[in-house]
Design a protein around this motif. Structure first.
Motif, PDB file in Angstrom:
ATOM      1  N   PHE A   1       0.852  -1.191   0.000  1.00 14.61           N
ATOM      2  CA  PHE A   1       0.000   0.000   0.000  1.00 14.61           C
ATOM      3  C   PHE A   1       0.883   1.234   0.000  1.00 14.61           C
ATOM      4  CE2 PHE A   1      -2.341  -3.463   1.891  1.00 14.61           C
ATOM      5  CZ  PHE A   1      -3.527  -3.428   1.175  1.00 14.61           C
ATOM      6  N   GLN A   2       0.505   2.200  -0.841  1.00 17.95           N
ATOM      7  CA  GLN A   2       1.318   3.396  -1.043  1.00 17.95           C
ATOM      8  C   GLN A   2       0.421   4.626  -1.122  1.00 17.95           C
ATOM      9  OE1 GLN A   2       4.848   2.891  -2.165  1.00 17.95           O
ATOM     10  NE2 GLN A   2       4.534   0.722  -1.726  1.00 17.95           N
ATOM     11  N   GLN A   3       0.997   5.758  -0.761  1.00 15.56           N
ATOM     12  CA  GLN A   3       0.427   7.044  -1.116  1.00 15.56           C
ATOM     13  C   GLN A   3       1.470   7.801  -1.920  1.00 15.56           C
ATOM     14  OE1 GLN A   3      -1.095   9.480   2.035  1.00 15.56           O
ATOM     15  NE2 GLN A   3      -2.626   7.994   2.694  1.00 15.56           N
ATOM     16  N   VAL A   4       1.025   8.477  -2.970  1.00 17.98           N
ATOM     17  CA  VAL A   4       1.897   9.339  -3.764  1.00 17.98           C
ATOM     18  C   VAL A   4       1.304  10.737  -3.672  1.00 17.98           C
ATOM     19  CG1 VAL A   4       2.965   9.758  -6.005  1.00 17.98           C
ATOM     20  CG2 VAL A   4       2.413   7.411  -5.312  1.00 17.98           C
ATOM     21  N   VAL A   5       2.051  11.645  -3.038  1.00 19.45           N
ATOM     22  CA  VAL A   5       1.512  12.951  -2.673  1.00 19.45           C
ATOM     23  C   VAL A   5       2.344  14.055  -3.313  1.00 19.45           C
ATOM     24  CG1 VAL A   5       0.772  14.420  -0.765  1.00 19.45           C
ATOM     25  CG2 VAL A   5       0.862  11.935  -0.453  1.00 19.45           C
ATOM     26  N   SER A   6       1.677  14.982  -3.980  1.00 16.26           N
ATOM     27  CA  SER A   6       2.375  16.135  -4.547  1.00 16.26           C
ATOM     28  C   SER A   6       2.785  17.098  -3.438  1.00 16.26           C
ATOM     29  CB  SER A   6       1.481  16.854  -5.570  1.00 16.26           C
ATOM     30  OG  SER A   6       1.227  16.020  -6.680  1.00 16.26           O
TER      31      SER A   6
ATOM     32  N   HIS B   1      -2.920  13.416  -5.186  1.00 17.88           N
ATOM     33  CA  HIS B   1      -2.830  12.491  -4.062  1.00 17.88           C
ATOM     34  C   HIS B   1      -3.376  11.151  -4.541  1.00 17.88           C
ATOM     35  CE1 HIS B   1      -4.262  10.299  -0.498  1.00 17.88           C
ATOM     36  NE2 HIS B   1      -3.261  10.890   0.134  1.00 17.88           N
ATOM     37  N   LEU B   2      -2.522  10.144  -4.562  1.00 20.20           N
ATOM     38  CA  LEU B   2      -2.919   8.815  -5.022  1.00 20.20           C
ATOM     39  C   LEU B   2      -2.844   7.828  -3.865  1.00 20.20           C
ATOM     40  CD1 LEU B   2      -0.813   8.521  -8.325  1.00 20.20           C
ATOM     41  CD2 LEU B   2      -3.104   9.507  -8.051  1.00 20.20           C
ATOM     42  N   PHE B   3      -3.849   6.960  -3.782  1.00 20.57           N
ATOM     43  CA  PHE B   3      -3.745   5.801  -2.894  1.00 20.57           C
ATOM     44  C   PHE B   3      -3.593   4.575  -3.788  1.00 20.57           C
ATOM     45  CE2 PHE B   3      -5.287   2.254  -0.339  1.00 20.57           C
ATOM     46  CZ  PHE B   3      -4.521   2.427   0.802  1.00 20.57           C
ATOM     47  N   VAL B   4      -2.545   3.815  -3.545  1.00 26.05           N
ATOM     48  CA  VAL B   4      -2.169   2.706  -4.424  1.00 26.05           C
ATOM     49  C   VAL B   4      -2.181   1.411  -3.627  1.00 26.05           C
ATOM     50  CG1 VAL B   4      -0.421   1.809  -6.001  1.00 26.05           C
ATOM     51  CG2 VAL B   4      -0.647   4.293  -5.675  1.00 26.05           C
ATOM     52  N   SER B   5      -2.852   0.410  -4.145  1.00 24.40           N
ATOM     53  CA  SER B   5      -2.755  -0.925  -3.549  1.00 24.40           C
ATOM     54  C   SER B   5      -2.265  -1.899  -4.618  1.00 24.40           C
ATOM     55  CB  SER B   5      -4.099  -1.386  -2.977  1.00 24.40           C
ATOM     56  OG  SER B   5      -5.031  -1.620  -3.997  1.00 24.40           O
TER      57      SER B   5
END
Length: 504
Positions: free
Chosen positions: A345-350, A361-365
């Motif tokens: 699980f990841q978050q990619v945040v500007s 803002h992305l939530f990645v699974s």
């Protein structure tokens, strides 16, 4: 049991549950297993789980939305419900809950509290003592919240039982929680001198937008503290996804002699004599003594007969709006483009100042390499989601162009943590609000419920009972709010109230 061609068991009341999301499934399973009522569950789609359901393309299965398993630890909300129903799910406890990627750092959110605080120290050394004090305060607030939530208090109470049941759970030290009810999390940040620490607040807001649909400036302090603590209680990877738990709940309804009917969209609810009449899109009618709606509050306008709807109080008559939508990418990729030891699980945040939405803002699974429910050997599936303003998707002339631009932008953002992504893509499917509306039936494609601000939570939330006798509601637009733990709680509240009603 409910259709116009036959009746149920004589002397046993009938319940119709509309909607097979986690709230409706929980309510239906508890009521069916009790043996006290006849239960029929109507679901418009061909899948169980609502926003936490799934769909398949070829050899690949994609969770539609949320995939991080919370509340499955011993004594957690899902654990309590599953233990009562005899459900077991395949799950793996995560030591690293997620990785949060900002433009200049990667923060790992560890389950172990001290290890997490050490991670905070390493990223924010100048304010480490303030941050430690802040999180320790959050955890102190959350401790009684965790205990209370597992007893399923219903707020606002809709009966004397609800009131006294909730009162009975409160210990003398819990009274201090009332101090925080009307305060936002920003108050607690100010208390510890963190209100101007933009990097840290941006990190916190990235966590809260996923759990509470709002930022620290407006989020309920109590709920935010609970949300920041829950990862340390135990976060799990569920093999296949949360839909496996949803299917198990549906299985309990069936094995308990309830009826589960997919591809049956309820389109009208009215009253004839003393019975509720439900009509589906195929023209089949069902009659019941009780109806449990697992739909957003704003969907009642199109379901209830006009006279019934108009007689509802103002809080039950909401127009579409006030909720986020979701834009989601579903990818199947070859194994080699996923870095070794990458958290699932990841978050990619500007950067600071960018919105926590619209691809910034992305939530990645990511599916586990051994999860054969999701992908064949040598492949993985990814679900990548961002919040979006549903109003931006209303113009049909620009819808497709907007979808393409969002897809491209999110792929570019995703490549910052998966540089080889494009060379490994096998499937790429975008899902914009209109797709969510088709899949879940939610008006406008809104998801996640209302932002859990001080003005939308606790005693200002919508209760699980509607004005008319025998009508109940559960889901993410009623107390206690969004997420599978919360909607399952609301389903539990509805089931408990129905069963108490028929036994008195």
């Amino acid at each position: 049991m409910f259709n116009e061609k036959g009746g149920g068991d004589m002397g046993v009341q009938d319940v119709c549950v509309i909607g097979g999301g986690f709230g409706g499934l929980t309510a239906a399973a508890i009521m069916a297993q009790s043996g006290q009522v006849n239960v029929t569950l109507l679901e418009a789609s061909r899948e169980w789980g609502g926003c936490a359901g799934k769909f398949s393309r070829g050899a690949f299965t994609f969770p539609a939305g949320a995939t991080l398993g919370l509340g499955f630890q011993e004594g957690g909300i899902h654990d309590v419900i599953n233990t009562r129903l005899g459900i077991q799910v395949e799950k793996t406890l995560l030591d690293t809950v997620m990785a949060i990627h900002t433009e200049d750092r990667t923060i790992r959110y560890f389950r172990d509290r001290e290890r997490f605080l050490e991670e905070m120290d390493s990223h924010f050394p100048q304010i480490d003592e303030k941050i430690r004090a802040f999180f320790q305060h959050c955890w102190r607030i959350a401790a009684p919240m965790n205990r209370l939530s597992a007893s399923f208090p219903a707020v606002p109470p809709v009966s004397a039982f609800d009131f006294f049941h909730s009162l009975k759970q409160i210990k003398p030290g819990d009274v201090k929680l009332g101090f925080y009810i009307r305060r936002p999390l920003s108050w607690l940040l100010r208390k510890y001198g963190l209100e101007k620490e933009e990097d840290f607040i941006h990190f916190i807001d990235g966590l809260l937008i996923d759990s509470l649909q709002t930022s620290s400036e407006k989020a309920s302090c109590l709920l935010a503290a609970y949300a920041l603590d829950i990862y340390h209680q135990g976060a799990y990877y569920l093999s296949g996804g949360l839909y496996k738990s949803a299917e198990a709940l549906a299985g309990i309804v069936k094995s308990s002699c309830g009826k589960t009917m997919q591809g049956r969209k309820a389109v009208r609810v009215g009253k004839k004599d003393s019975r509720w009449v439900i009509e589906d899109h195929r023209g089949t009618s069902y009659t019941a003594d009780h109806v449990v709606f697992n739909v957003p509050v704003e969907a009642l306008k199109d379901l209830l007969d006009r006279e019934l709807y108009e007689s509802l109080p103002k809080r039950s008559k909401k127009d579409t709006g006030g909720q986020w939508g979701a834009f989601t990418l579903y990818l199947a990729v070859s194994e080699e483009v996923i870095p070794d030891h990458m958290p699932l699980f990841q978050q990619v945040v500007s950067g600071i100042g960018s919105p926590l939405a619209e691809g910034d803002h992305l939530f990645v699974s990511v599916s586990d390499r051994n999860d054969r429910y999701r992908a064949p050997s040598g492949f993985r599936t990814l679900t990548v989601s961002t919040h979006t303003d549903v109003e931006k998707w209303n113009d049909r002339r620009t819808y497709d162009e907007h979808r393409e631009k969002m897809t491209d932008y999110m792929l570019q953002r995703l490549k910052t943590v998966l540089p080889r992504l494009e060379e490994g893509i096998v499937h790429l499917l975008p899902g914009a609000p209109r797709a969510w509306e088709r899949f879940t039936g939610r008006p406008g494609g809104s998801v996640g419920g209302y932002p859990q601000t001080t003005g939308n939570s606790f005693f200002r939330d919508h209760p699980h009972k509607l004005k008319h006798k025998g009508l109940w509601i559960c889901g993410d637009t009623v107390f206690p709010g969004a997420g599978t733990m919360a909607v399952s709680s609301s389903g539990y509240h509805a089931a408990r109230s129905v069963l108490r009603s028929v036994s008195t």
